[in-house]
Write a protein that holds these residues in place. Sequence first.
Motif, PDB file in Angstrom:
ATOM      1  N   SER A 100       0.809  -1.229   0.000  1.00 38.01           N
ATOM      2  CA  SER A 100       0.000   0.000   0.000  1.00 38.01           C
ATOM      3  C   SER A 100       0.838   1.272   0.000  1.00 38.01           C
ATOM      4  CB  SER A 100      -0.950   0.016   1.200  1.00 38.01           C
ATOM      5  OG  SER A 100      -0.238  -0.107   2.412  1.00 38.01           O
ATOM      6  N   GLN A 101       2.094   1.179   0.410  1.00 39.17           N
ATOM      7  CA  GLN A 101       2.965   2.351   0.402  1.00 39.17           C
ATOM      8  C   GLN A 101       3.333   2.762  -1.016  1.00 39.17           C
ATOM      9  OE1 GLN A 101       5.861   2.498   3.546  1.00 39.17           O
ATOM     10  NE2 GLN A 101       7.386   3.516   2.242  1.00 39.17           N
ATOM     11  N   TYR A 102       3.182   1.835  -1.986  1.00 41.49           N
ATOM     12  CA  TYR A 102       3.607   2.103  -3.355  1.00 41.49           C
ATOM     13  C   TYR A 102       2.475   1.995  -4.374  1.00 41.49           C
ATOM     14  CZ  TYR A 102       7.911   1.236  -0.838  1.00 41.49           C
ATOM     15  OH  TYR A 102       8.911   1.287   0.096  1.00 41.49           O
ATOM     16  N   THR A 104      -1.503   2.482  -4.738  1.00 41.10           N
ATOM     17  CA  THR A 104      -2.718   2.964  -4.072  1.00 41.10           C
ATOM     18  C   THR A 104      -3.965   2.227  -4.546  1.00 41.10           C
ATOM     19  OG1 THR A 104      -2.937   4.698  -5.748  1.00 41.10           O
ATOM     20  CG2 THR A 104      -1.754   5.262  -3.722  1.00 41.10           C
ATOM     21  N   TYR A 105      -3.899   1.602  -5.713  1.00 41.93           N
ATOM     22  CA  TYR A 105      -5.093   0.974  -6.279  1.00 41.93           C
ATOM     23  C   TYR A 105      -5.261  -0.493  -5.879  1.00 41.93           C
ATOM     24  CZ  TYR A 105      -1.725  -0.664  -9.850  1.00 41.93           C
ATOM     25  OH  TYR A 105      -0.658  -1.218 -10.496  1.00 41.93           O
ATOM     26  N   LYS A 108      -6.962  -2.831  -0.364  1.00 45.23           N
ATOM     27  CA  LYS A 108      -6.286  -2.333   0.830  1.00 45.23           C
ATOM     28  C   LYS A 108      -6.106  -3.392   1.909  1.00 45.23           C
ATOM     29  CE  LYS A 108      -6.425   1.527   4.100  1.00 45.23           C
ATOM     30  NZ  LYS A 108      -4.980   1.743   3.961  1.00 45.23           N
ATOM     31  N   ASP A 112      -2.123  -3.678   2.831  1.00 46.07           N
ATOM     32  CA  ASP A 112      -1.612  -3.242   4.134  1.00 46.07           C
ATOM     33  C   ASP A 112      -0.881  -4.358   4.878  1.00 46.07           C
ATOM     34  OD1 ASP A 112      -2.516  -0.652   3.867  1.00 46.07           O
ATOM     35  OD2 ASP A 112      -4.389  -0.988   4.966  1.00 46.07           O
ATOM     36  N   GLU A 147      -2.277  -2.167 -14.498  1.00 51.19           N
ATOM     37  CA  GLU A 147      -3.219  -1.977 -13.383  1.00 51.19           C
ATOM     38  C   GLU A 147      -4.461  -2.835 -13.551  1.00 51.19           C
ATOM     39  OE1 GLU A 147      -5.952   1.564 -11.357  1.00 51.19           O
ATOM     40  OE2 GLU A 147      -4.134   2.103 -12.467  1.00 51.19           O
TER      41      GLU A 147
END
Length: 472
Positions: A100-102, A104-105, A108, A112, A147
């Motif tokens: 999640s640090q890199y 965002t899509y 989650k 995380d 993506e």
Amino acid sequence: MLNESSSQPTAVDSLKKKAVRINALMSDYHALRELNGSVLVAKNGKIIFEKGFGKANFEWGIKNDPNTKFRIGSLTKQFTATLIMQLVEKGSVDLHAPISQYLTYYRKDIADKVTIHQLLNHTSGIPSYTSKENFRNKVSRNPYQVESFIQQHCSDDLAFEPGSKFQYSNSGYFILGAIIEAVTGETFAESLDKHILLPLKMHDTGYDNGQEILTNKAQGYEKLLEGYQHADYLDMSIPYAAGSMYSTTRDLLKWDNALNEGTVVSTPIQKKMYEDTSDRNYGYGWMIEHLPAEKFGKAKSIVKHGGGINGFNAFITRVIEDKYLVIILNNAGGAPMTAMTEGILNILYDKPVAPAQQHPMYALFQQYKKGGIKALEQQQELRKQQGESISERHLNSLGYLLISSKRLGDAINIFTFNTRIHPTSANAYDSLAEAYYLNEQHDKAIEFYQTSLSFDASNDNAKQMIEKISVL
């Protein structure tokens, strides 16, 4: 083992003799149709042996040679891992940070929990997209954006708690490719060129997008019982950072030299890449093997990796302490890479060498071709005297190769023989039923699907096929 203290001419002569033996062994594998590709063996960055075997293109009769470009499949992973570790060295990526640090899509709840470290060593718990049902038929031929593919095919529920076990996952390395893109602002292919291939002058290596015309590129084939056929089409957006590269044996020698010299990543970072997990001997993009001192004079470490992609397979093996390198690239699918590599290493270390052997399935076909089922019965009797049996799996695979060759009568013979020597195997009866169905002998098909169910009541395929046939 080579005597490092011996005079230079003696050492050179020894290596020349070993090259002759390596050539003989690889030629034997080629004669058995177990090798169609290129082989390179080196020590301290110097070539001991290199040669092409068979054809890069059967239609035009073009031979394989040291400059032939092959798709290398999962050998790509060591390059992906190296790009990540370069970013770690720069402070741009934290091995223990979550996805999640890199990205965002990415979903989650998983992003995380799963770290970069766990993606690299296959302990993330994220299922591999190549293991999904109908992947080959419904997914592998279609182009995807990075993506979109991750959201559709790399975002399943976790198979286990991250870090708790090992499970090889192409999805993990696909996600790593996306992280490289997110951090650098470059495409994966651009990062690969800029940070590895161009600095190392690996001009015959690259990201195969399937569209660019590449000189000296091998065609991928699948081996049939007799002859070859073109491998199934694969859209190269699918393997991506998990397996979309091509290379040559000589370029992979440059790669080995750069790793030995520490010019790609620092020595401490490289050592980190070779730390294996407690569950499996796998580091970051490399499998790790520790050789015992009692057998080799001193403890040695091997880092290696295989790659398999439609019509191609590849294997690279590096003995860290002695700086031996063995590379085998193949463009006819399914070569016995481990056996061939072990044979070469045994020659290098003056150990006994097992002779080249034909895959048991093809050996069974040759026996069947010469003497029919009676020849296989005789083989089975010999096996029984040794407390063994002809492998159910090998007979089953032979039957399906006969089906693909449109030899349904022969396939039925093989499957029937398989049920005779493995009379409680639900799968053997299921395969026999399928052959009868394809041969439009529907009563027989139902009979053997029912027999399969009697040994495995959970065989949903048999249930569905009985329903399908019943309304015909």
